[in-house]
Write a protein that holds these residues in place. Structure first.
Motif, PDB file in Angstrom:
ATOM      1  N   LYS A  81       0.858  -1.186   0.000  1.00 26.74           N
ATOM      2  CA  LYS A  81       0.000   0.000   0.000  1.00 26.74           C
ATOM      3  C   LYS A  81       0.889   1.228   0.000  1.00 26.74           C
ATOM      4  O   LYS A  81       1.853   1.311   0.763  1.00 26.74           O
ATOM      5  CB  LYS A  81      -0.911  -0.002   1.219  1.00 26.74           C
ATOM      6  N   CYS A  89      -4.196   7.050  -1.860  1.00 23.71           N
ATOM      7  CA  CYS A  89      -3.751   5.694  -1.543  1.00 23.71           C
ATOM      8  C   CYS A  89      -4.011   4.750  -2.706  1.00 23.71           C
ATOM      9  O   CYS A  89      -5.067   4.795  -3.321  1.00 23.71           O
ATOM     10  CB  CYS A  89      -4.464   5.181  -0.295  1.00 23.71           C
ATOM     11  N   ILE A  91      -2.771   0.515  -4.244  1.00 24.20           N
ATOM     12  CA  ILE A  91      -2.189  -0.786  -3.919  1.00 24.20           C
ATOM     13  C   ILE A  91      -1.458  -1.303  -5.153  1.00 24.20           C
ATOM     14  O   ILE A  91      -1.992  -1.244  -6.264  1.00 24.20           O
ATOM     15  CB  ILE A  91      -3.278  -1.794  -3.492  1.00 24.20           C
TER      16      ILE A  91
END
Length: 128
Positions: A81, A89, A91
């Motif tokens: 992450k 944010c 991933i």
């Protein structure tokens, strides 16, 4: 043999003493680390964008504009992450044959928006 010679020559050209490198187990090329705090690492990375390919990501998920980026697993392993300045944010769910070393590829739904994105240098904060 020719590819190895070219790779070694390219690595020698790209290396500068101001950049940090990984340990013996890490990649043989330099990675510029902007900052390292107690719980986070911030990397200055070259970012490009990609759009829907009709295939699942390397982690087996379908790409999502609000979630998916591609990175070199030697630098940012699948499932890592991160916080990307200007994007929030994300991933690491994908890899790419051209995504090696200090690069990320941000998933964007629209082909036109991905082309408009171009190449940018962005701070990437490793969260987990």
């Amino acid at each position: 043999m020719r590819k190895l010679v070219i790779f070694v020559a390219l690595a020698a050209v790209l290396y500068s003493p101001a950049e940090k490198t990984f340990t013996e187990d890490g990649p043989p090329f330099p990675i510029q680390q902007v900052s390292r705090g107690k719980d986070k690492t911030i990397l200055l990375m070259e970012a490009t964008a990609y759009c829907y390919t009709g295939r699942r990501t390397a982690s087996g998920t379908w790409p999502s504009e609000e979630r998916t980026i591609a990175a070199d697993p030697a630098i940012l392993p699948l499932g890592t992450k991160v916080y990307i300045d200007g994007f929030g944010c994300r991933i690491v769910e994908d890899t790419g044959k051209d995504i090696k070393g200090n690069r990320i590829d941000v998933y964007i739904k629209s082909h036109a928006a991905a082309v408009k994105f171009g190449r940018q240098n962005l701070n990437v904060t490793v969260l987990e």
